[in-house]
Write a protein that holds these residues in place. Structure first.
Motif, PDB file in Angstrom:
ATOM      1  N   PHE A 166       0.816  -1.211   0.000  1.00 39.54           N
ATOM      2  CA  PHE A 166       0.000   0.000   0.000  1.00 39.54           C
ATOM      3  C   PHE A 166       0.855   1.268   0.000  1.00 39.54           C
ATOM      4  CE2 PHE A 166      -3.265   2.904   1.801  1.00 39.54           C
ATOM      5  CZ  PHE A 166      -4.254   2.680   0.869  1.00 39.54           C
ATOM      6  N   PHE A 167       1.919   1.289   0.808  1.00 43.33           N
ATOM      7  CA  PHE A 167       2.791   2.461   0.911  1.00 43.33           C
ATOM      8  C   PHE A 167       4.142   2.213   0.251  1.00 43.33           C
ATOM      9  CE2 PHE A 167      -0.049   3.088   4.610  1.00 43.33           C
ATOM     10  CZ  PHE A 167      -0.566   4.308   4.248  1.00 43.33           C
ATOM     11  N   PHE A 182      -1.434   6.641  -2.694  1.00 47.73           N
ATOM     12  CA  PHE A 182      -1.588   7.884  -3.446  1.00 47.73           C
ATOM     13  C   PHE A 182      -2.655   7.725  -4.526  1.00 47.73           C
ATOM     14  CE2 PHE A 182       0.468  11.068  -6.521  1.00 47.73           C
ATOM     15  CZ  PHE A 182      -0.230  12.121  -5.979  1.00 47.73           C
ATOM     16  N   SER A 183      -2.732   6.563  -5.135  1.00 46.44           N
ATOM     17  CA  SER A 183      -3.742   6.307  -6.157  1.00 46.44           C
ATOM     18  C   SER A 183      -5.150   6.340  -5.565  1.00 46.44           C
ATOM     19  CB  SER A 183      -3.491   4.957  -6.828  1.00 46.44           C
ATOM     20  OG  SER A 183      -2.268   4.958  -7.510  1.00 46.44           O
ATOM     21  N   VAL A 184      -5.327   5.730  -4.411  1.00 50.90           N
ATOM     22  CA  VAL A 184      -6.642   5.725  -3.754  1.00 50.90           C
ATOM     23  C   VAL A 184      -7.044   7.143  -3.354  1.00 50.90           C
ATOM     24  CG1 VAL A 184      -7.885   4.956  -1.697  1.00 50.90           C
ATOM     25  CG2 VAL A 184      -6.512   3.325  -3.004  1.00 50.90           C
ATOM     26  N   LEU A 185      -6.098   7.914  -2.800  1.00 48.80           N
ATOM     27  CA  LEU A 185      -6.402   9.299  -2.438  1.00 48.80           C
ATOM     28  C   LEU A 185      -6.754  10.130  -3.669  1.00 48.80           C
ATOM     29  CD1 LEU A 185      -3.739  10.053   0.304  1.00 48.80           C
ATOM     30  CD2 LEU A 185      -6.210   9.904   0.591  1.00 48.80           C
ATOM     31  N   ILE A 196       8.967  19.094   1.713  1.00 51.15           N
ATOM     32  CA  ILE A 196       9.669  19.029   2.998  1.00 51.15           C
ATOM     33  C   ILE A 196      10.036  17.595   3.348  1.00 51.15           C
ATOM     34  CG2 ILE A 196       9.401  19.398   5.488  1.00 51.15           C
ATOM     35  CD1 ILE A 196       7.585  21.795   4.746  1.00 51.15           C
ATOM     36  N   ILE A 197       9.139  16.642   3.064  1.00 51.51           N
ATOM     37  CA  ILE A 197       9.346  15.256   3.503  1.00 51.51           C
ATOM     38  C   ILE A 197       9.858  14.328   2.406  1.00 51.51           C
ATOM     39  CG2 ILE A 197       7.577  15.462   5.281  1.00 51.51           C
ATOM     40  CD1 ILE A 197       5.809  13.715   3.357  1.00 51.51           C
ATOM     41  N   ASN A 250       7.649  10.096   3.662  1.00 50.22           N
ATOM     42  CA  ASN A 250       7.137  10.146   2.298  1.00 50.22           C
ATOM     43  C   ASN A 250       6.389   8.849   1.971  1.00 50.22           C
ATOM     44  OD1 ASN A 250       6.619  10.753  -0.353  1.00 50.22           O
ATOM     45  ND2 ASN A 250       8.749  10.676  -1.017  1.00 50.22           N
ATOM     46  N   LYS A 251       5.259   8.673   2.595  1.00 53.98           N
ATOM     47  CA  LYS A 251       4.467   7.444   2.425  1.00 53.98           C
ATOM     48  C   LYS A 251       3.716   7.407   1.105  1.00 53.98           C
ATOM     49  CE  LYS A 251       5.407   5.839   6.528  1.00 53.98           C
ATOM     50  NZ  LYS A 251       6.322   4.738   6.671  1.00 53.98           N
TER      51      LYS A 251
END
Length: 160
Positions: A41-42, A58-61, A100-101, A107-108
Protein backbone atom coordinates in the motif's frame (compact mmCIF):
# COMPACT_ATOMS: atom_id res chain seq x y z
CA UNK A 1 -19.27 40.54 3.18
CA UNK A 2 -16.41 39.35 1.03
CA UNK A 3 -15.74 40.66 -2.44
CA UNK A 4 -15.81 37.28 -4.14
CA UNK A 5 -17.83 37.63 -7.36
CA UNK A 6 -21.32 36.18 -7.35
CA UNK A 7 -22.73 34.59 -10.53
CA UNK A 8 -19.57 35.38 -12.52
CA UNK A 9 -20.24 35.27 -16.26
CA UNK A 10 -17.44 32.71 -16.81
CA UNK A 11 -18.67 30.40 -14.05
CA UNK A 12 -19.58 27.57 -16.47
CA UNK A 13 -16.04 27.64 -17.86
CA UNK A 14 -14.54 27.49 -14.35
CA UNK A 15 -16.80 24.59 -13.40
CA UNK A 16 -15.80 22.75 -16.59
CA UNK A 17 -12.11 23.28 -15.78
CA UNK A 18 -12.67 21.95 -12.26
CA UNK A 19 -14.42 18.87 -13.68
CA UNK A 20 -11.44 18.31 -16.01
CA UNK A 21 -9.06 18.55 -13.05
CA UNK A 22 -11.21 16.07 -11.13
CA UNK A 23 -11.26 13.71 -14.12
CA UNK A 24 -7.46 13.95 -14.36
CA UNK A 25 -7.19 12.97 -10.69
CA UNK A 26 -9.66 10.15 -11.20
CA UNK A 27 -7.91 8.76 -14.29
CA UNK A 28 -4.50 9.10 -12.61
CA UNK A 29 -5.78 7.26 -9.55
CA UNK A 30 -7.43 4.44 -11.50
CA UNK A 31 -4.38 3.81 -13.70
CA UNK A 32 -2.14 4.03 -10.64
CA UNK A 33 -4.28 1.58 -8.69
CA UNK A 34 -4.15 -0.89 -11.58
CA UNK A 35 -0.38 -0.57 -11.99
CA UNK A 36 0.39 -0.79 -8.26
CA UNK A 37 -2.07 -3.59 -7.43
CA UNK A 38 0.74 -6.09 -6.78
CA UNK A 39 2.80 -3.70 -4.58
CA UNK A 40 2.37 -2.86 -0.90
CA UNK A 41 0.00 0.00 0.00
CA UNK A 42 2.79 2.46 0.91
CA UNK A 43 5.39 1.15 -1.56
CA UNK A 44 8.29 3.45 -2.46
CA UNK A 45 8.80 1.82 -5.86
CA UNK A 46 9.37 3.36 -9.26
CA UNK A 47 5.82 3.11 -10.64
CA UNK A 48 5.13 6.13 -12.85
CA UNK A 49 1.64 7.10 -14.09
CA UNK A 50 1.08 10.11 -16.35
CA UNK A 51 4.61 11.29 -15.50
CA UNK A 52 4.20 11.12 -11.71
CA UNK A 53 5.46 8.53 -9.22
CA UNK A 54 2.69 6.80 -7.33
CA UNK A 55 1.77 3.93 -5.04
CA UNK A 56 -1.54 2.37 -4.03
CA UNK A 57 -2.13 4.87 -1.19
CA UNK A 58 -1.59 7.88 -3.45
CA UNK A 59 -3.74 6.31 -6.16
CA UNK A 60 -6.64 5.72 -3.75
CA UNK A 61 -6.40 9.30 -2.44
CA UNK A 62 -6.38 10.60 -6.01
CA UNK A 63 -9.52 8.59 -6.82
CA UNK A 64 -11.30 9.93 -3.72
CA UNK A 65 -10.33 13.55 -4.41
CA UNK A 66 -11.20 13.20 -8.10
CA UNK A 67 -14.67 11.88 -7.29
CA UNK A 68 -15.26 14.65 -4.73
CA UNK A 69 -14.19 17.43 -7.12
CA UNK A 70 -16.17 16.05 -10.08
CA UNK A 71 -19.37 15.42 -8.11
CA UNK A 72 -19.23 18.78 -6.31
CA UNK A 73 -18.79 20.67 -9.58
CA UNK A 74 -21.51 18.73 -11.35
CA UNK A 75 -23.89 19.37 -8.44
CA UNK A 76 -23.04 23.09 -8.07
CA UNK A 77 -25.22 25.16 -5.71
CA UNK A 78 -22.15 26.62 -3.96
CA UNK A 79 -21.01 23.15 -2.88
CA UNK A 80 -18.53 23.45 -5.75
CA UNK A 81 -17.38 26.84 -4.43
CA UNK A 82 -16.51 25.45 -1.00
CA UNK A 83 -15.07 22.17 -2.28
CA UNK A 84 -12.85 23.94 -4.82
CA UNK A 85 -11.57 26.41 -2.22
CA UNK A 86 -10.92 23.65 0.32
CA UNK A 87 -9.38 21.20 -2.14
CA UNK A 88 -7.27 23.96 -3.66
CA UNK A 89 -5.84 24.90 -0.30
CA UNK A 90 -5.28 21.25 0.56
CA UNK A 91 -3.43 20.53 -2.69
CA UNK A 92 -1.23 23.61 -2.22
CA UNK A 93 -0.40 22.52 1.33
CA UNK A 94 0.35 18.95 0.21
CA UNK A 95 2.61 20.25 -2.56
CA UNK A 96 4.74 22.26 -0.13
CA UNK A 97 4.64 19.63 2.62
CA UNK A 98 5.65 16.97 0.10
CA UNK A 99 8.80 18.94 -0.70
CA UNK A 100 9.67 19.03 3.00
CA UNK A 101 9.35 15.26 3.50
CA UNK A 102 10.46 14.05 0.07
CA UNK A 103 13.73 12.48 1.26
CA UNK A 104 12.51 11.15 4.58
CA UNK A 105 10.67 8.09 5.82
CA UNK A 106 7.53 10.24 6.10
CA UNK A 107 7.14 10.15 2.30
CA UNK A 108 4.47 7.44 2.42
CA UNK A 109 2.76 8.60 -0.78
CA UNK A 110 5.93 8.16 -2.89
CA UNK A 111 6.12 11.84 -3.86
CA UNK A 112 8.74 13.24 -6.20
CA UNK A 113 9.50 16.87 -6.98
CA UNK A 114 7.29 16.59 -10.08
CA UNK A 115 4.40 15.34 -7.92
CA UNK A 116 4.80 18.31 -5.59
CA UNK A 117 4.83 20.75 -8.51
CA UNK A 118 1.71 19.19 -10.06
CA UNK A 119 -0.03 19.21 -6.67
CA UNK A 120 0.74 22.91 -6.27
CA UNK A 121 -0.51 23.67 -9.80
CA UNK A 122 -3.74 21.75 -9.20
CA UNK A 123 -4.15 23.58 -5.90
CA UNK A 124 -3.62 26.96 -7.52
CA UNK A 125 -6.12 26.16 -10.28
CA UNK A 126 -8.80 24.87 -7.87
CA UNK A 127 -8.32 27.78 -5.50
CA UNK A 128 -8.68 30.27 -8.35
CA UNK A 129 -11.73 28.43 -9.67
CA UNK A 130 -13.22 28.46 -6.17
CA UNK A 131 -12.90 32.24 -6.04
CA UNK A 132 -15.02 32.69 -9.16
CA UNK A 133 -17.74 30.05 -8.99
CA UNK A 134 -19.93 31.32 -6.17
CA UNK A 135 -23.65 31.64 -6.87
CA UNK A 136 -26.30 33.74 -5.22
CA UNK A 137 -29.54 35.57 -5.81
CA UNK A 138 -29.50 38.29 -8.47
CA UNK A 139 -29.76 41.03 -5.81
CA UNK A 140 -26.56 39.83 -4.16
CA UNK A 141 -24.81 39.67 -7.53
CA UNK A 142 -25.86 43.26 -8.30
CA UNK A 143 -24.56 44.42 -4.89
CA UNK A 144 -21.19 42.76 -5.44
CA UNK A 145 -20.96 44.17 -8.98
CA UNK A 146 -21.75 47.66 -7.70
CA UNK A 147 -18.66 47.42 -5.51
CA UNK A 148 -16.44 46.85 -8.55
CA UNK A 149 -18.03 49.47 -10.82
CA UNK A 150 -16.38 52.91 -10.63
CA UNK A 151 -18.58 55.14 -8.52
CA UNK A 152 -20.50 52.12 -7.18
CA UNK A 153 -21.71 52.42 -3.63
CA UNK A 154 -21.14 49.67 -1.10
CA UNK A 155 -23.92 49.32 1.49
CA UNK A 156 -22.69 50.83 4.74
CA UNK A 157 -19.84 52.85 3.22
CA UNK A 158 -19.86 56.48 2.18
CA UNK A 159 -19.35 57.26 -1.49
CA UNK A 160 -15.83 58.35 -2.35
Amino acid sequence: MSHIPVNHRLRPLYRALAVLIGLYLLIFGIIGAIQTADESFFSRGDTVVLGLKTNMAFSVLSIVMGVIVVLANLYGRNIDHFVDLGAGGLFMFVGVFGLIIIRSDLNKLNFSVATCVVSSLIGTALLTIGLYNRTGPPEQARQEEAIRVPGGKHPGHAAV
